[in-house]
Enzyme design. Sequence first.
Site, PDB file in Angstrom:
ATOM      1  N   ALA A 188       8.004  -1.674   4.035  1.00 39.01           N
ATOM      2  CA  ALA A 188       8.480  -2.782   4.862  1.00 39.01           C
ATOM      3  C   ALA A 188       7.418  -3.124   5.895  1.00 39.01           C
ATOM      4  O   ALA A 188       6.542  -2.311   6.189  1.00 39.01           O
ATOM      5  CB  ALA A 188       9.778  -2.392   5.570  1.00 39.01           C
ATOM      6  N   ASP A 189       7.523  -4.325   6.435  1.00 43.87           N
ATOM      7  CA  ASP A 189       6.631  -4.730   7.516  1.00 43.87           C
ATOM      8  C   ASP A 189       7.224  -4.385   8.871  1.00 43.87           C
ATOM      9  O   ASP A 189       6.496  -4.111   9.826  1.00 43.87           O
ATOM     10  CB  ASP A 189       6.342  -6.235   7.410  1.00 43.87           C
ATOM     11  N   SER A 203       0.820  -1.214   0.000  1.00 41.97           N
ATOM     12  CA  SER A 203       0.000   0.000   0.000  1.00 41.97           C
ATOM     13  C   SER A 203       0.855   1.265   0.000  1.00 41.97           C
ATOM     14  O   SER A 203       0.500   2.256  -0.651  1.00 41.97           O
ATOM     15  CB  SER A 203      -0.955  -0.009   1.206  1.00 41.97           C
ATOM     16  N   GLY A 254       7.610  -8.863   2.874  1.00 47.10           N
ATOM     17  CA  GLY A 254       6.933 -10.035   2.340  1.00 47.10           C
ATOM     18  C   GLY A 254       5.503 -10.188   2.791  1.00 47.10           C
ATOM     19  O   GLY A 254       4.850 -11.181   2.453  1.00 47.10           O
ATOM     20  N   GLY A 255       5.003  -9.177   3.533  1.00 42.19           N
ATOM     21  CA  GLY A 255       3.593  -9.218   3.922  1.00 42.19           C
ATOM     22  C   GLY A 255       2.685  -9.325   2.709  1.00 42.19           C
ATOM     23  O   GLY A 255       1.606  -9.907   2.774  1.00 42.19           O
ATOM     24  N   ASP A 268      10.706   1.087  -1.625  1.00 45.48           N
ATOM     25  CA  ASP A 268       9.753   0.056  -1.217  1.00 45.48           C
ATOM     26  C   ASP A 268       9.400   0.220   0.263  1.00 45.48           C
ATOM     27  O   ASP A 268      10.171   0.809   1.035  1.00 45.48           O
ATOM     28  CB  ASP A 268      10.348  -1.340  -1.466  1.00 45.48           C
ATOM     29  N   GLU A 276      11.325  -8.635  -4.542  1.00 43.57           N
ATOM     30  CA  GLU A 276      11.791  -7.429  -3.830  1.00 43.57           C
ATOM     31  C   GLU A 276      13.268  -7.571  -3.487  1.00 43.57           C
ATOM     32  O   GLU A 276      14.052  -6.614  -3.623  1.00 43.57           O
ATOM     33  CB  GLU A 276      10.969  -7.224  -2.558  1.00 43.57           C
TER      34      GLU A 276
HETATM   35  C1  5RP Z   1       5.236  -6.736   0.194  1.00 49.04           C
HETATM   36  C2  5RP Z   1       6.042  -6.000   1.203  1.00 49.04           C
HETATM   37  C3  5RP Z   1       5.542  -4.664   1.622  1.00 49.04           C
HETATM   38  O1  5RP Z   1       6.566  -3.735   1.436  1.00 49.04           O
HETATM   39  C4  5RP Z   1       5.177  -4.708   3.066  1.00 49.04           C
HETATM   40  O2  5RP Z   1       4.237  -5.741   3.264  1.00 49.04           O
HETATM   41  C5  5RP Z   1       4.589  -3.377   3.538  1.00 49.04           C
HETATM   42  O3  5RP Z   1       3.322  -3.196   2.988  1.00 49.04           O
HETATM   43  P1  5RP Z   1       2.451  -1.916   3.263  1.00 49.04           P
HETATM   44  O4  5RP Z   1       3.149  -0.747   2.623  1.00 49.04           O
HETATM   45  O5  5RP Z   1       1.127  -2.235   2.621  1.00 49.04           O
HETATM   46  O6  5RP Z   1       2.316  -1.736   4.762  1.00 49.04           O
HETATM   47  O7  5RP Z   1       7.041  -6.438   1.680  1.00 49.04           O
HETATM   48  O8  5RP Z   1       5.741  -8.021  -0.025  1.00 49.04           O
END
Ligand code: 5RP
Length: 225
Positions: free
Chosen positions: A87-88, A34, A99-100, A85, A107
């Site tokens: 991150a979780d 997102s 990887g969420g 990018d 990635e």
């Molecule tokens: C996808 C990811 C995303 O960067 C991670 O899950 C963060 O997502 P978001 O910006 O929706 O909080 O690693 O594989």
Amino acid sequence: MNQDQLKQAVARAAVEYITPMLDSDTIVGVGTGSTANYFIDYLAEKKGLFDGTVASSEASAERLQSHGIPVYDLNAVDGIRVYVDGADETNPLLQLIKGGGAALTREKIVAACSEEFVCIADESKWVEVLGNFPLPVEVIPMARSYVAREIVKLGGDPVYREDVTTDNGNVILDVHNMQIAKPLALEDALNNITGVVTNGLFAARPADILLLGTADGVKTVKSKV
Ligand code: 5RP
């Protein structure tokens, strides 16, 4: 500001951060999720000021293309100037759990090819020790049960993410209940299990810079590694 507004703020800050890098040769690596989606939407305002992008997922590629931004196969470009990018989780060394959204392998490949990795995250992602967020591991489907048993030996509690197939045709195990005191060692240990494609720890290749969305504004954190 709510979490969504913080994500928009860091996405906007990332576009501002990379703008001086953009010229007719620049390839931008684009992440998934997102926060990355907001980045894509704001990056569209710079369309025409750079060559194109490499996407870390089919979903991001589709979103980029919907804005008319060129998307290249990684094998068709010489390198990536900057990768942006989400991150979780991130720790103070900018080692990440990702990887969420199940895009961890692509990635990690895009991050490996990039001169600079800019992580964008709201403050809920900041932790002292990684591991509250279940660690995603991408696994070749036939090896799923074997890999799960090996992960239990490492002290984790793997849970099969049902109904999810990665862009590479594989499955995801989410590893719960690990306080990751040694991210580099665990990244290696998991990757050494036969059948693992890769895992969502970004410790060997952490982010270079973090744009962290907080109630007091976007903070810039640089890697100490
Ligand atoms: C996808 C990811 C995303 O960067 C991670 O899950 C963060 O997502 P978001 O910006 O929706 O909080 O690693 O594989």
